[in-house]
Write a protein that holds these residues in place. Structure first.
Motif, short mmCIF file in Angstrom:
data_model
loop_
_atom_site.label_atom_id
_atom_site.label_comp_id
_atom_site.label_asym_id
_atom_site.label_seq_id
_atom_site.Cartn_x
_atom_site.Cartn_y
_atom_site.Cartn_z
N TYR A 346 0.81 -1.21 0.00
CA TYR A 346 0.00 0.00 0.00
C TYR A 346 0.86 1.28 0.00
O TYR A 346 0.56 2.25 0.67
CB TYR A 346 -0.99 -0.02 1.17
CG TYR A 346 -1.87 -1.24 1.10
CD1 TYR A 346 -2.92 -1.30 0.20
CD2 TYR A 346 -1.60 -2.36 1.89
CE1 TYR A 346 -3.71 -2.45 0.09
CE2 TYR A 346 -2.37 -3.51 1.78
CZ TYR A 346 -3.42 -3.54 0.88
OH TYR A 346 -4.18 -4.68 0.76
N THR A 347 1.92 1.21 -0.79
CA THR A 347 2.76 2.40 -1.01
C THR A 347 2.63 2.86 -2.45
O THR A 347 3.55 3.48 -3.00
CB THR A 347 4.23 2.10 -0.66
OG1 THR A 347 4.69 0.97 -1.42
CG2 THR A 347 4.40 1.80 0.82
N ASP A 348 1.48 2.55 -3.09
CA ASP A 348 1.27 2.92 -4.50
C ASP A 348 1.35 4.44 -4.69
O ASP A 348 1.92 4.93 -5.66
CB ASP A 348 -0.11 2.47 -4.98
CG ASP A 348 -0.45 1.05 -4.56
OD1 ASP A 348 -0.37 0.17 -5.41
OD2 ASP A 348 -0.80 0.84 -3.38
N ILE A 349 0.70 5.18 -3.77
CA ILE A 349 0.59 6.63 -3.90
C ILE A 349 1.39 7.29 -2.79
O ILE A 349 1.12 7.08 -1.61
CB ILE A 349 -0.88 7.07 -3.84
CG1 ILE A 349 -1.65 6.42 -5.02
CG2 ILE A 349 -1.01 8.58 -3.88
CD1 ILE A 349 -3.15 6.62 -4.95
N ASP A 350 2.42 8.06 -3.18
CA ASP A 350 3.33 8.69 -2.22
C ASP A 350 3.07 10.19 -2.19
O ASP A 350 2.94 10.82 -3.25
CB ASP A 350 4.78 8.40 -2.61
CG ASP A 350 5.77 8.85 -1.56
OD1 ASP A 350 5.34 9.08 -0.40
OD2 ASP A 350 6.97 8.98 -1.88
N LEU A 351 3.00 10.77 -1.00
CA LEU A 351 2.86 12.22 -0.83
C LEU A 351 4.19 12.79 -0.35
O LEU A 351 4.92 12.13 0.40
CB LEU A 351 1.76 12.55 0.17
CG LEU A 351 0.29 12.51 -0.30
CD1 LEU A 351 0.07 13.47 -1.45
CD2 LEU A 351 -0.16 11.11 -0.66
N ALA A 352 4.50 14.01 -0.77
CA ALA A 352 5.78 14.63 -0.40
C ALA A 352 5.60 16.13 -0.25
O ALA A 352 4.71 16.73 -0.85
CB ALA A 352 6.83 14.33 -1.47
N THR A 353 6.47 16.73 0.57
CA THR A 353 6.48 18.18 0.74
C THR A 353 7.86 18.73 0.40
O THR A 353 8.87 18.04 0.51
CB THR A 353 6.14 18.59 2.19
OG1 THR A 353 7.11 18.00 3.08
CG2 THR A 353 4.75 18.13 2.58
N ASP A 354 7.89 19.97 -0.05
CA ASP A 354 9.14 20.70 -0.20
C ASP A 354 8.86 22.19 -0.06
O ASP A 354 7.81 22.58 0.46
CB ASP A 354 9.85 20.35 -1.52
CG ASP A 354 9.19 21.01 -2.73
OD1 ASP A 354 8.05 21.52 -2.60
OD2 ASP A 354 9.82 21.03 -3.80
N GLU A 355 9.79 23.03 -0.50
CA GLU A 355 9.66 24.48 -0.33
C GLU A 355 8.42 25.06 -1.02
O GLU A 355 7.93 26.12 -0.62
CB GLU A 355 10.91 25.18 -0.86
CG GLU A 355 12.16 25.01 -0.01
CD GLU A 355 12.81 23.66 -0.12
OE1 GLU A 355 13.78 23.41 0.62
OE2 GLU A 355 12.37 22.84 -0.95
N SER A 356 7.92 24.37 -2.04
CA SER A 356 6.82 24.93 -2.82
C SER A 356 5.45 24.36 -2.45
O SER A 356 4.44 24.81 -2.99
CB SER A 356 7.07 24.70 -4.31
OG SER A 356 7.11 23.32 -4.60
N GLY A 357 5.40 23.35 -1.56
CA GLY A 357 4.11 22.80 -1.18
C GLY A 357 4.06 21.30 -1.19
O GLY A 357 5.02 20.63 -0.79
N VAL A 358 2.92 20.74 -1.68
CA VAL A 358 2.67 19.30 -1.62
C VAL A 358 2.74 18.71 -3.03
O VAL A 358 2.28 19.32 -4.01
CB VAL A 358 1.28 19.02 -1.00
CG1 VAL A 358 1.01 17.51 -0.93
CG2 VAL A 358 1.19 19.63 0.40
N TRP A 359 3.30 17.51 -3.12
CA TRP A 359 3.42 16.76 -4.37
C TRP A 359 2.84 15.37 -4.18
O TRP A 359 2.81 14.85 -3.07
CB TRP A 359 4.88 16.64 -4.80
CG TRP A 359 5.63 17.93 -4.94
CD1 TRP A 359 6.10 18.71 -3.95
CD2 TRP A 359 5.98 18.58 -6.16
NE1 TRP A 359 6.74 19.82 -4.45
CE2 TRP A 359 6.69 19.76 -5.83
CE3 TRP A 359 5.79 18.28 -7.52
CZ2 TRP A 359 7.19 20.62 -6.78
CZ3 TRP A 359 6.29 19.14 -8.47
CH2 TRP A 359 6.97 20.31 -8.10
#
Length: 474
Positions: A346-359
């Motif tokens: 259940y790691t199909d969809i990964d969320l990430a943050t950086d200086e510009s927001g959410v990916w």
């Protein structure tokens, strides 16, 4: 008196006679030699024999020196100093809070325990720093002596280069270096200044040090899958807060997020009085599925339960809005992060943050299972912004994260090491497969990995342990 012409003819006849006589003698001599007789010439080499043993010894010493002196060793002291730099201000703040709010009762006891643990960690760090410094001093002394000996031995070996092959090779290397310097100066004079690298105000991602934090929190040995970190855009008064999500049902689902007022309270396990609950049931519509969860500006982003959607849980209004991903997005454990021995469910969809927001990072059938990257535009509901398609197969990756608009991919090296090997720059579209930044792991598998721009740390959830690493930029 005999004429010159007659004398010449007579001399010719005499020479022919002696030639025939000599040939007859040689023929008779060779006929008398036995088949075993042979001729031999002695060859004497006036040069000294080449010292192969010395050359082998030089090669062995050079190999040992390369093994002893590595780039990783040069970062050990820097990593320990960064750890102390991180812990000392936290200790000072906790002592200050205790002095102001000590009630002489339970709060004071808990705070003293926190401070005691911090002092122990600082003492361990100082001891390790002392041992590492002493070890590096010995290594420096030994390496200097060894290099001096190698230099002398190589100079002796150059005496055997009678054709000056090595000397010519060194001359060619010097000429190449001078030519490259000349080319570089010419390019600097003629080419325009390149644009800044990606969207990063800090410069290029160079390396990581750590781990800085390593703790199981208040539930050691439990909750193998989960996520943790800090909100890159926290609300006032919660700048130092940490959050944690633990998958509580079959290592697949979660229905609440837990908060801590400081790093120390997270390490010893003193959370807020109440967990923030997404839904009373678990699992159910719009609860968390999988460990890839991030917090950004008072909202939790995650893969919605049993859907190929991203959910956004507003911590203030306690409402959930959804973001639909493109048709053909792989979900429900069909496009996981993997290595040769294991896939992370259940790691199909990964969320990430950086200086510009959410990916959001995922894979689709249309892109043949390769990584797809999309920017999440904030709002109620959030929307899908610009999308990039990569050539990296998702199931050949163990984790991804974003930093300064650049996607990074990791892979499993062995149970102690993870490698950041891949990058995709969204500002240029350039892919690289040779990043070569290595992480020392505290457990074999990393189930969650995210970059926090607020403190430039990598936050890792690894088999129930919370681990962090410091990111070093150019």
């Amino acid at each position: 008196m005999q004429s010159p012409h007659a004398f010449f003819i007579q001399l010719q006849a005499i020479m022919k006679f002696y030639t025939v006589l000599l040939l007859c003698f040689l023929f008779n001599f060779t006929q008398q030699l036995s088949p075993q007789d042979h001729c031999a010439c002695a060859l004497t080499n006036k040069d000294k024999a080449f010292p192969h043993d010395t050359l082998n010894s030089v090669n062995d010493d050079a190999s040992k020196c390369n093994q002893d002196v590595t780039p990783q060793k040069s970062l050990e002291i820097e990593r320990l100093l960064l750890g102390l730099e991180h812990r000392l201000p936290q200790l000072l703040e906790d002592v200050s809070i205790l002095e102001k709010e000590d009630d002489g009762d339970l709060y004071g006891v808990v705070s003293l325990q926190v401070i005691e643990n911090e002092l122990k960690e600082i003492k361990d760090h100082v001891d390790r720093l002392k041992r590492t410094t002493q070890g590096h001093q010995h290594l420096s002394t030994d390496s200097t002596k060894q290099l001096t000996n190698l230099r002398a031995e190589l100079q002796d070996l150059e005496m055997y280069d009678t054709f000056q092959v090595e000397k010519k090779r060194q001359d060619n290397q010097r000429l190449k270096r001078a030519l490259n310097e000349c080319k570089g100066e010419h390019e600097l004079d003629t080419q325009p200044t390149p644009p800044p690298h990606g969207l990063c105000p800090h410069g290029r991602f160079m390396n990581i040090t750590g781990p800085e934090v390593f703790s199981a929190g208040e539930y050691p040995g439990s909750f193998k899958y989960g996520a943790w970190g800090r909100d890159p855009k926290p609300e006032a008064g919660k700048e130092r807060w940490y959050w944690r999500v633990m998958l509580t049902s079959n290592n697949r689902y979660a229905n609440y997020v837990r908060f801590y007022s400081s790093l120390s309270t997270l390490v010893v396990g003193v959370g807020m009085p109440d967990n923030v609950q997404i839904h009373v049931a678990n699992p159910t519509t719009n609860t968390v599925q999988g460990p890839n969860v991030v917090l950004y500006e008072k909202a939790l982003y995650y893969n919605c339960y049993n859907k190929d959607d991203v959910c956004r849980f507003n911590l203030t209004s306690k409402t959930v809005s959804t973001l639909e991903l493109p048709k053909g997005t792989r979900y429900n454990s069909k496009g996981n992060f993997c290595h040769l021995e294991e896939c992370y469910p259940y790691t199909d969809i990964d969320l990430a943050t950086d200086e510009s927001g959410v990916w959001v990072i995922y894979s689709t059938a249309e892109n043949f299972g390769n990584l797809v990257l999309s920017k999440v535009e904030e709002g109620e509901p959030p929307t899908l912004g610009q999308t990039w398609h990569t050539s990296l197969f998702k199931q050949a990756v163990t984790n991804t994260f974003m930093a300064c608009g650049i996607l990074y991919g990791t892979r499993y090296v062995d149970k102690d090491t993870e490698e950041i090997f891949y990058s995709y720059d969204t500002s240029t579209g350039v892919e690289k497969f040779d990043i070569g930044i290595f992480m020392t792991k505290m457990a074999p598998n990393i189930y969650f990995l995210n970059y926090s721009p607020i403190d430039r740390m990598l936050y890792v959830y690894s088999e129930g342990n919370m681990v962090s690493y410091k990111v070093l930029f150019e």
